[in-house]
Design an enzyme around this catalytic site. Structure first.
Site, short mmCIF file in Angstrom:
data_model
loop_
_atom_site.label_atom_id
_atom_site.label_comp_id
_atom_site.label_asym_id
_atom_site.label_seq_id
_atom_site.Cartn_x
_atom_site.Cartn_y
_atom_site.Cartn_z
N LYS A 119 0.84 -1.19 0.00
CA LYS A 119 0.00 0.00 0.00
C LYS A 119 0.88 1.25 0.00
CE LYS A 119 -4.17 -1.86 0.30
NZ LYS A 119 -5.25 -1.60 -0.68
N ASP A 143 -0.42 -0.18 -4.54
CA ASP A 143 -1.81 0.29 -4.54
C ASP A 143 -1.90 1.62 -3.81
OD1 ASP A 143 -4.52 0.65 -4.53
OD2 ASP A 143 -4.97 -1.08 -3.24
N GLU A 199 -1.89 0.34 -8.85
CA GLU A 199 -3.34 0.19 -8.72
C GLU A 199 -3.99 1.50 -8.28
OE1 GLU A 199 -6.46 -2.56 -6.15
OE2 GLU A 199 -4.36 -3.13 -6.28
N ASP A 250 -9.28 0.01 -9.89
CA ASP A 250 -9.96 -0.71 -8.82
C ASP A 250 -11.24 0.02 -8.43
OD1 ASP A 250 -10.88 -1.94 -6.53
OD2 ASP A 250 -9.12 -1.53 -5.32
N LYS A 271 -13.75 -6.43 -7.40
CA LYS A 271 -14.11 -6.74 -6.01
C LYS A 271 -15.58 -7.17 -5.97
CE LYS A 271 -11.19 -4.03 -2.88
NZ LYS A 271 -10.39 -3.09 -3.67
#
Length: 371
Positions: A164, A192, A218, A243, A267
Site C-alpha cells: 500500500k 496500490d 493500482e 480498482d 471486487k
C-alpha cells in the site's frame, strides 16, 4: 425449489492487528452473513463486507437493506433464477452492492449444493492448476515494509507482492524501492495508492517507481476521474490497474473504450457478487485484459468466493486476500485452507465452506429472520 426464509446477521469481529491504507484504518472487521433457506432443505451461505470508504455502506445500512428491501421480495423465488433475482434486487434498491453480494454468494452456494458441483464449475470450470494469492503489506514506514516483505518471502509468497502506498510521494517511492530490494527481481510487485495522488503527482511518482521494476500501479487517482486515469496510463510504462473505478460491466466497458487502464481489479463487494463479476471478467477477456480479484478484511466465505471466481476465469491473474487466520481473532466460517501463497479450495459442492455458529453468536450484533 423455492426460497422460504432468509436469515441475516451483522458481525463485528476484532482484528489481530490494525490495517492502514491511504483511505482508511481498520481494527474491527464488520460483516453481513446471510443464510438462504429453501423448501427442499438446502441452505446457501453468503457474505458482504460493507465498507464506507469502498462501497459507501456501513454495517447498519447493509443489514437494513437486506432486512427491509431485498430480503422480503425474494421469498418464494426460485434460487436457480439468479438473473431474475438480481433484477428484483436492483428494482428494490440502487447500489448497496455489499448487501447484494451477500445474497448473491448465498445463491451460488445454494445452486452448487443443488447440483452437487463446486461454484467454479457453475462459472465455467477450472482454468488453473493452482491459486496463488498476493503477499500483502499495508502502509508502514519503509524500514518496516522491508522487514515485513522479507518475512513474506520466507513464508512462501513468491508469486506476487502487493504494498500500500498513496501518502507522502517521496516516502511512497522509498517504499517501492525497499520492497523490490526485499523480494528480489523475480516476484511481481504491485503498488496500490487507493486514489492517493492527483494526476501530476501520480505520473511523476510512477516514473520514478519504474526504476525499481514496479510491474503494476493500482488506482493511482480518484475513482471518478477516468480522464485523469487515462492520462496516467498513457504517461507511464508500467501497467495501471483500475480498482475503485470498476463497479459494473458498464464501468469496465468505459475504461476499455477510454484506454484508461491496462488491468481491472474486480471486487465482489463492489460488483454485487459473482453474477456481475462474471460479466466484468468476460468484458475484460474480450479486450485481452488481465484482472485481479480484490478483497477487504473478510471471512472464509468471501475468500472462497474469490477463489472460485479466479479458478473459473483464465484472465484473473492475481488474487488479493488478507487471510482470516492472520487478521481476524476468529473466523466465522471454516473449510478453506492456505499453504504458503496457495489458496486451496475444498472439494465440495457450492462454496465449500461452513458457518462456525459459536463464533457467529460470539460476535453477532444483530440478527433477523425474513419469512
Amino acid at each position: 425449489m423455492k426460497i422460504t426464509e432468509i436469515k441475516v446477521a451483522s458481525l463485528e469481529v476484532p482484528m489481530k492487528k490494525t490495517v492502514k491504507t491511504s483511505r482508511a484504518q481498520q481494527d474491527v472487521a464488520k460483516h453481513i452473513i446471510v443464510q438462504i433457506f429453501t423448501n427442499n432443505g438446502l441452505i446457501g451461505i453468503g457474505e458482504g463486507a460493507p465498507r464506507p470508504h469502498i462501497t459507501g455502506e456501513n454495517l447498519e445500512s447493509a443489514f437494513l437493506t437486506i432486512e427491509k428491501y431485498i430480503g422480503p421480495v425474494l421469498i418464494g423465488e426460485d434460487p436457480l433464477n439468479i438473473q431474475i433475482i438480481h433484477k428484483k434486487m436492483d428494482r428494490a434498491t440502487e447500489l448497496n452492492t455489499s448487501a447484494k453480494c451477500a445474497i448473491d454468494l448465498a445463491l451460488y452456494d445454494l445452486i452448487g449444493k443443488h447440483f452437487g458441483a463446486p461454484v467454479y464449475d457453475l462459472l465455467g470450470g477450472r482454468t488453473k492448476d493452482r491459486l496463488h494469492i498476493n503477499g500483502t503489506c499495508d502502509i508502514h514506514e519503509p524500514k518496516l515494509v522491508s522487514e515485513i516483505l522479507k518475512r513474506r518471502v520466507k513464508e512462501g509468497f513468491t508469486y506476487s507482492i502487493k504494498i500500500k502506498v498513496g501518502t507522502d510521494p517521496l516516502e511512497d517511492i522509498e517504499r517501492v524501492r525497499v520492497a523490490r530490494e526485499a523480494i528480489g527481481p523475480e516476484i511481481d510487485l504491485i503498488a496500490d495508492a487507493n486514489q492517493g495522488w492527483d494526476v501530476p503527482t501520480a505520473i511523476r511518482v510512477l516514473r520514478r517507481m519504474e526504476n525499481f521494476d514496479l510491474q503494476i500501479a493500482e488506482q493511482p487517482v480518484y475513482w471518478e476521474d477516468l480522464m485523469g486515469l487515462a492520462e496516467v496510463t498513457r504517461s507511464v510504462r508500467l501497467s495501471i490497474m483500475a480498482d475503485e473505478s470498476v463497479w459494473s460491466p458498464f464501468d469496465a466497458m468505459q475504461i476499455i473504450q477510454m484506454k484508461a487502464a491496462h488491468m481491472l481489479n474486480i471486487k465482489l463487494i463492489k460488483s454485487g457478487g459473482l453474477y456481475n463479476a462474471q460479466k466484468i471478467a468476460t468484458i475484460a477477456q474480450s479486450a485481452n485484459m488481465k484482472c485481479m480479484v480484490g478483497c477487504t478484511i473478510e471471512t472464509s466465505i468471501l475468500c472462497a468466493a474469490e477463489g472460485h471466481f479466479a479458478m473459473a476465469h483464465e484472465n484473473v491473474k492475481y488474487i488479493d486476500q488478507w487471510t482470516p487466520s492472520e487478521f481476524l481473532v476468529e473466523d466465522p466460517a471454516q473449510g478453506l485452507e492456505w499453504k504458503k501463497d496457495l489458496l486451496i479450495l475444498p472439494d465440495k459442492p457450492g462454496l465449500g465452506v461452513e458457518l462456525n455458529e459459536k463464533v457467529i453468536d460470539k460476535y453477532k450484533t444483530c440478527e433477523r429472520l425474513i419469512k
